[in-house]
Design an enzyme around this catalytic site. Sequence first.
Site, PDB file in Angstrom:
ATOM      1  N   GLY A  16      18.254 -14.712  25.213  1.00 41.75           N
ATOM      2  CA  GLY A  16      19.086 -14.309  24.438  1.00 41.75           C
ATOM      3  C   GLY A  16      20.297 -15.168  24.159  1.00 41.75           C
ATOM      4  O   GLY A  16      21.156 -14.868  23.400  1.00 41.75           O
TER       5      GLY A  16
ATOM      6  N   CYS B 199      -2.209   1.752   0.625  1.00 42.06           N
ATOM      7  CA  CYS B 199      -3.026   2.014   1.676  1.00 42.06           C
ATOM      8  C   CYS B 199      -2.863   3.314   2.219  1.00 42.06           C
ATOM      9  O   CYS B 199      -3.358   3.748   3.352  1.00 42.06           O
ATOM     10  CB  CYS B 199      -2.908   0.673   2.709  1.00 42.06           C
ATOM     11  SG  CYS B 199      -1.636   0.704   3.758  1.00 42.06           S
TER      12      CYS B 199
ATOM     13  N   CYS C 254       3.589  -1.404   1.375  1.00 39.59           N
ATOM     14  CA  CYS C 254       3.784  -1.953   2.651  1.00 39.59           C
ATOM     15  C   CYS C 254       4.445  -3.375   2.332  1.00 39.59           C
ATOM     16  O   CYS C 254       3.997  -4.151   1.528  1.00 39.59           O
ATOM     17  CB  CYS C 254       2.368  -2.399   3.194  1.00 39.59           C
ATOM     18  SG  CYS C 254       1.591  -1.062   4.106  1.00 39.59           S
TER      19      CYS C 254
ATOM     20  N   CYS D 255       2.549   4.384   2.247  1.00 39.65           N
ATOM     21  CA  CYS D 255       2.497   3.116   1.183  1.00 39.65           C
ATOM     22  C   CYS D 255       1.617   3.743  -0.041  1.00 39.65           C
ATOM     23  O   CYS D 255       0.527   4.328   0.195  1.00 39.65           O
ATOM     24  CB  CYS D 255       1.669   2.127   2.075  1.00 39.65           C
ATOM     25  SG  CYS D 255       0.973   0.708   0.923  1.00 39.65           S
TER      26      CYS D 255
ATOM     27  N   CYS E 282      -1.497  -4.117   5.040  1.00 37.80           N
ATOM     28  CA  CYS E 282      -1.848  -3.340   3.971  1.00 37.80           C
ATOM     29  C   CYS E 282      -3.330  -3.729   3.232  1.00 37.80           C
ATOM     30  O   CYS E 282      -4.135  -2.836   3.021  1.00 37.80           O
ATOM     31  CB  CYS E 282      -0.868  -3.638   2.614  1.00 37.80           C
ATOM     32  SG  CYS E 282      -0.882  -2.293   1.572  1.00 37.80           S
TER      33      CYS E 282
END
Lengths: 362, 187, 283
Positions: free
Chosen positions: C29, C241, C263, C238, C269
């Site tokens: 980080g 899909c 997606c 979606c 997808c």
Amino acid sequence: MYVAVKGGERAIENAHAWLAEERRGDTDVAELSIVQIREQLSLAVNRVMAEGSLYDPDLAALAIKQARGDLIEAIFLIRAYRTTLPRFGTSKPVETGTMACDRRISATFKDLPGGQVLGPTFDYTHRLLDFKLAAEGDLPEAPMREAQVGEVPHVTEFLNREGLIEEALHDDAPPPDLTREPLEMPAERALRLQALTRADEGFTLGLAYSTQRGYARNHAFVGELRIGSVPVEMHIPELGFAIDIGEVTLTECETVNQFKGSKTEPPQFTRGYGLVFGLNERKAISMALVDRALRWEELGEDNEGAPAQDAEFVLYHADNIQATGFLEHIKLPHYVDFQSELELVRKLRREAGASDVQEAAE
Amino acid sequence: MQTQTLSGGFEDPAIQSAHAFRGIMEAMARPGTLQTISGATPPAPLSPAAGCVLLALCDTDTPVHLAGETDCEAVRAWLAFHTGAPTTGSTHCMFAVGTWDTLAPLSAYQIGTSEYPDRSATLIVECPALETSGATLTGPGIKDHASLSVPDVQALQSNRALFPLGLDFILTCENQLAALPRTTEVS
Amino acid sequence: MNAYNFAYLDEQTKRMIRRAILKGLAIPGYQVPFASREMPMPYGWGTGGVQVSAAILTPEDSFKVIDQGADDTTNAVSIRTFFERTAGVETTTKTSEASVIQTRHRIPEDPLIEGQILVYQVPIPEPLRFLEPRESETRKMHSLEEYGLMHVKLYEDISRHGHIATAYAYPVKVEGQYVMDPSPIPKFDNPKLGDMAAIQLFGAGREQRIYALPPYTNVVSLDFEDHPFEASKADHPCGLCGAIDSYLDEVIIDDAGGRMFVCSDTDYCENRQAAGHKGKDAA
């Protein structure tokens, strides 16, 4: 039915082909050669060399041609090329006192050793369009005179002899290099000068102008502006001495600025310094003014909060390749982050009781 | 001696450095895992793994401290020829190499500053053996826990206590290496 | 392209970047300064990610590039082509087959596994930048763990809007130490950052910073007890899909208010469609 858009690769190829066609323009018109650009658009070439940090007029001319005259794009091409070049060594500091001057003026003294040389300047041209140039006519010959021989001493040295201007301290320490190390604050003067000499001309001009209008005014006189060529020497360890590896044209500006003095120090003028590749005096003068403004702390001046005094602000925003890249990246797809904001705003509006026309229609 | 100096580097530096680095990175990212690394045949007493790490990471910008027996003419010449890295004492080095005992005391090395904790030394510790057994490791890079033969639990615990400052260690043995970043808890 | 080194960058530059990556992994980080080079693509267009990828790629890697979750977005295509030419690596659009994935603004839907590396392109690595523009100040704030300003900002959102009004680039705290910008991924992706099996590397070229998350690192999205962090997405399946768990792009399909959701992760997808899943707008 919906089919997701495909074909990014082909779109890119087609865009590049179209770009090449547009670059060439009407093929009934003769194609520009690199030599023509180098010789006839030399100030554009100079700017590209200065901000590209690479002294090579032919490559700069090629970059200008490739960039269709977009100078920042040309600078970008040069920078990206430059970064791949191996570094063989470091030259000795160039000696501008030995410069073969094409131009040399002082705003502080009417006459001085070495003389004032106006040189090939736009200064006193009346800015009237010269329609004769449209007709590709013959060139009237410029008068010649014998070149002056001998060193051309710096104006600031005259002042220095009397102690009227601050001493420019000699420092043999290798200067930092922002192309090899990440920029870090506080930045010493050598680093600031490196950043400024590569800085965008427009940005530097704007900052310099702001100091003249009172945002950290520093009463600059152009002590001297000189343009000409200087030899570049490099020490070759195997030989044990320095050899001449070529020459570069430089523009150097030394400003003489006011200084208040203190109880312990009698009043003295102070210095601002600009040095730029090629013939580029607007940039060199701007650089000197901004350099001087950035020196407020070491000279014990007040921080007026002026943009030109703020080293972090100036250095982080002066590079046009960084700036234009980041600015223009906002035209890249941001569907994903925009969608997340869209959902958030819709949600906040729903909760605030606002009727969402779109949702209602569904 | 001269042939030894000139040989034993990477024959294909771009590719071999890339492989070596991936091994080092995997090790640093997953403390407690052993990585096999090859391509360097440095002069004794350096292990091939330590040689690879030096070739992959060191150059003229990285002062290296050669501790104990590694501070010999053969290693100095090899390091200089292949990396150009200057050698220095423990206080100013970015990398140090040697056995645990010869690298001591750890307090001599740079541990970074609160604003720049990355300005800290990385110690390449030549180990007589390297096994995934011994001390228990937990921390970033480790799912649940891992085990590793470490040279000195207490010293590593003291180093962990300095976080975000501290030293990072690459443990080497023959052609294997493991790493202990400052974040790893050792018990 | 033979004039250029493997993966474009010279070896010294790669070593410098590699050292920065190792320190980044050792201090999760924390933003490691590095001497970013000028790349043959514009700053802001992935130069940080490209430099990190160039420093880690080996010829055996299988490389995937996504922008907004998709392999076919123009800048993803451009970066993929760059590495095909300069590193000769195999490229793929399949998340499961990629060993190195360079991404802009998304984390793939399918969980990544050990051995994979996710490289993020980062525009502004400093999470505190919009609260304090000065690098000299934000560096001090990180060193003192002085993150009060960030909490104040988030809390002001709550008092004004009733919610934290940050939808992407949502700040996280890493291992209880550094507050980190996860790059402009939607906050929907934030929960994937922590305890990920893959190595995550973040490169910011213009800002000259590299940072990292080793696998299985503790990453917490900043929040408040009474306003816990919430990963959100458009509340639709979606259209292609039928997935109900994936992040969605909104597509405007006509001039009469018609739209659909698909997606954003195109590989996810396509895999679902190939497995026989169908959304309401599929052919």
